[in-house]
Design a protein around this motif. Structure first.
Motif, PDB file in Angstrom:
ATOM      1  N   SER A 149       0.849  -1.193   0.000  1.00 27.21           N
ATOM      2  CA  SER A 149       0.000   0.000   0.000  1.00 27.21           C
ATOM      3  C   SER A 149       0.884   1.242   0.000  1.00 27.21           C
ATOM      4  O   SER A 149       2.001   1.236   0.522  1.00 27.21           O
ATOM      5  CB  SER A 149      -0.918   0.011   1.230  1.00 27.21           C
ATOM      6  N   ASP A 150       0.373   2.300  -0.583  1.00 26.64           N
ATOM      7  CA  ASP A 150       1.091   3.568  -0.574  1.00 26.64           C
ATOM      8  C   ASP A 150       1.344   4.034   0.853  1.00 26.64           C
ATOM      9  O   ASP A 150       2.396   4.594   1.153  1.00 26.64           O
ATOM     10  CB  ASP A 150       0.304   4.640  -1.335  1.00 26.64           C
ATOM     11  N   ASN A 151       0.388   3.786   1.746  1.00 25.92           N
ATOM     12  CA  ASN A 151       0.560   4.187   3.149  1.00 25.92           C
ATOM     13  C   ASN A 151       1.736   3.467   3.790  1.00 25.92           C
ATOM     14  O   ASN A 151       2.488   4.067   4.565  1.00 25.92           O
ATOM     15  CB  ASN A 151      -0.717   3.919   3.955  1.00 25.92           C
ATOM     16  N   ASP A 152       1.893   2.183   3.506  1.00 22.42           N
ATOM     17  CA  ASP A 152       3.003   1.422   4.085  1.00 22.42           C
ATOM     18  C   ASP A 152       4.349   1.937   3.579  1.00 22.42           C
ATOM     19  O   ASP A 152       5.284   2.141   4.358  1.00 22.42           O
ATOM     20  CB  ASP A 152       2.873  -0.070   3.779  1.00 22.42           C
ATOM     21  N   ILE A 153       4.446   2.155   2.275  1.00 21.63           N
ATOM     22  CA  ILE A 153       5.699   2.658   1.694  1.00 21.63           C
ATOM     23  C   ILE A 153       5.987   4.065   2.205  1.00 21.63           C
ATOM     24  O   ILE A 153       7.119   4.384   2.593  1.00 21.63           O
ATOM     25  CB  ILE A 153       5.639   2.642   0.150  1.00 21.63           C
ATOM     26  N   ALA A 154       4.958   4.926   2.234  1.00 24.65           N
ATOM     27  CA  ALA A 154       5.140   6.301   2.724  1.00 24.65           C
ATOM     28  C   ALA A 154       5.575   6.305   4.181  1.00 24.65           C
ATOM     29  O   ALA A 154       6.427   7.110   4.583  1.00 24.65           O
ATOM     30  CB  ALA A 154       3.864   7.110   2.541  1.00 24.65           C
ATOM     31  N   ALA A 155       5.025   5.400   4.990  1.00 22.74           N
ATOM     32  CA  ALA A 155       5.403   5.331   6.403  1.00 22.74           C
ATOM     33  C   ALA A 155       6.876   4.947   6.549  1.00 22.74           C
ATOM     34  O   ALA A 155       7.602   5.528   7.364  1.00 22.74           O
ATOM     35  CB  ALA A 155       4.515   4.334   7.143  1.00 22.74           C
ATOM     36  N   ILE A 156       7.330   3.987   5.756  1.00 24.63           N
ATOM     37  CA  ILE A 156       8.735   3.583   5.808  1.00 24.63           C
ATOM     38  C   ILE A 156       9.630   4.757   5.431  1.00 24.63           C
ATOM     39  O   ILE A 156      10.591   5.080   6.132  1.00 24.63           O
ATOM     40  CB  ILE A 156       9.001   2.380   4.874  1.00 24.63           C
ATOM     41  N   LEU A 157       9.306   5.420   4.322  1.00 27.29           N
ATOM     42  CA  LEU A 157      10.134   6.529   3.850  1.00 27.29           C
ATOM     43  C   LEU A 157      10.074   7.735   4.776  1.00 27.29           C
ATOM     44  O   LEU A 157      11.044   8.489   4.876  1.00 27.29           O
ATOM     45  CB  LEU A 157       9.736   6.916   2.424  1.00 27.29           C
ATOM     46  N   SER A 158       8.954   7.928   5.460  1.00 25.67           N
ATOM     47  CA  SER A 158       8.836   9.047   6.400  1.00 25.67           C
ATOM     48  C   SER A 158       9.576   8.778   7.703  1.00 25.67           C
ATOM     49  O   SER A 158      10.162   9.688   8.290  1.00 25.67           O
ATOM     50  CB  SER A 158       7.365   9.332   6.703  1.00 25.67           C
ATOM     51  N   ASP A 159       9.551   7.533   8.158  1.00 25.56           N
ATOM     52  CA  ASP A 159      10.170   7.187   9.437  1.00 25.56           C
ATOM     53  C   ASP A 159      11.681   6.976   9.331  1.00 25.56           C
ATOM     54  O   ASP A 159      12.415   7.226  10.281  1.00 25.56           O
ATOM     55  CB  ASP A 159       9.534   5.930  10.024  1.00 25.56           C
ATOM     56  N   ALA A 160      12.145   6.499   8.188  1.00 20.63           N
ATOM     57  CA  ALA A 160      13.561   6.184   8.010  1.00 20.63           C
ATOM     58  C   ALA A 160      14.393   7.454   7.883  1.00 20.63           C
ATOM     59  O   ALA A 160      13.964   8.429   7.280  1.00 20.63           O
ATOM     60  CB  ALA A 160      13.757   5.318   6.770  1.00 20.63           C
ATOM     61  N   ARG A 161      15.574   7.419   8.459  1.00 18.17           N
ATOM     62  CA  ARG A 161      16.532   8.516   8.308  1.00 18.17           C
ATOM     63  C   ARG A 161      17.838   8.009   7.711  1.00 18.17           C
ATOM     64  O   ARG A 161      18.561   8.765   7.077  1.00 18.17           O
ATOM     65  CB  ARG A 161      16.812   9.194   9.650  1.00 18.17           C
TER      66      ARG A 161
END
Length: 177
Positions: A7-19
């Protein structure tokens, strides 16, 4: 987990949380996908650590290259595998063994790389797994930047994109999806 789609939400969450990303199989060759994915993510403010035993101690895009994941100092949110599907299992096992030391949360396998055994072992160890995707492409798709190249992002919206603090035509991921 079904690794045929995410899901776009899952991918967006990974990219938002990762540094911090560790790119296993990073290349100093500017024509290789790992090089331009690394350049793109560095430009978006991520810390990217190249891992390649053939270039250990050298620099790629100003970042020190490490010979193995075990040599990487500090925390890593995402291990991104730029190797073939057969090599992914060994790298996944190394990442699992170092999960606590690195604070690892995600195992990401690049476009064309899929290893269901590696995914099952990583998920059993508590890692989130993404296969056959590129974080550069996903970031561009989810931020709307990739649409400038005429690529259909699958999203219709009248909302203006969020702009980054620097650069022209530089978008950031929306905080809510």
């Amino acid at each position: 987990m079904n690794h045929d789609s995410y899901s776009d939400n899952d991918i967006a969450a990974i990219l938002s949380d990762a540094r911090t990303f560790a790119f296993v199989g990073a290349s100093a060759n500017s024509n290789r996908p790992s090089y331009f994915a690394m350049k793109y993510l560095l430009g978006k403010g991520y810390h990217v650590i190249p891992v390649n035993p053939g270039h250990a101690g050298e620099q790629i895009l100003g970042q020190t290259v490490y010979g193995a994941l075990a040599d990487v100092p500090g925390a890593v949110d995402v291990v991104d595998i730029f190797r073939n599907s057969e090599a992914a299992l060994g790298i996944a096992r190394e990442a699992i063994a170092l999960k606590d030391k690195l604070g690892l949360k995600v195992l990401w396998l690049q476009l064309g790389v899929r290893n269901d055994e590696a995914a099952a072992e990583a998920e059993a160890a508590g890692l989130t797994v993404v296969m056959n995707r590129c974080p550069k492409i996903e970031y561009g798709r989810l931020s709307g930047e990739i649409g400038w190249a005429g690529v259909n992002t699958g999203t219709i919206s009248s909302l203006r994109p969020k702009l980054a603090a620097h650069g022209v035509q530089s978008h950031v991921l929306a905080t809510k999806r």
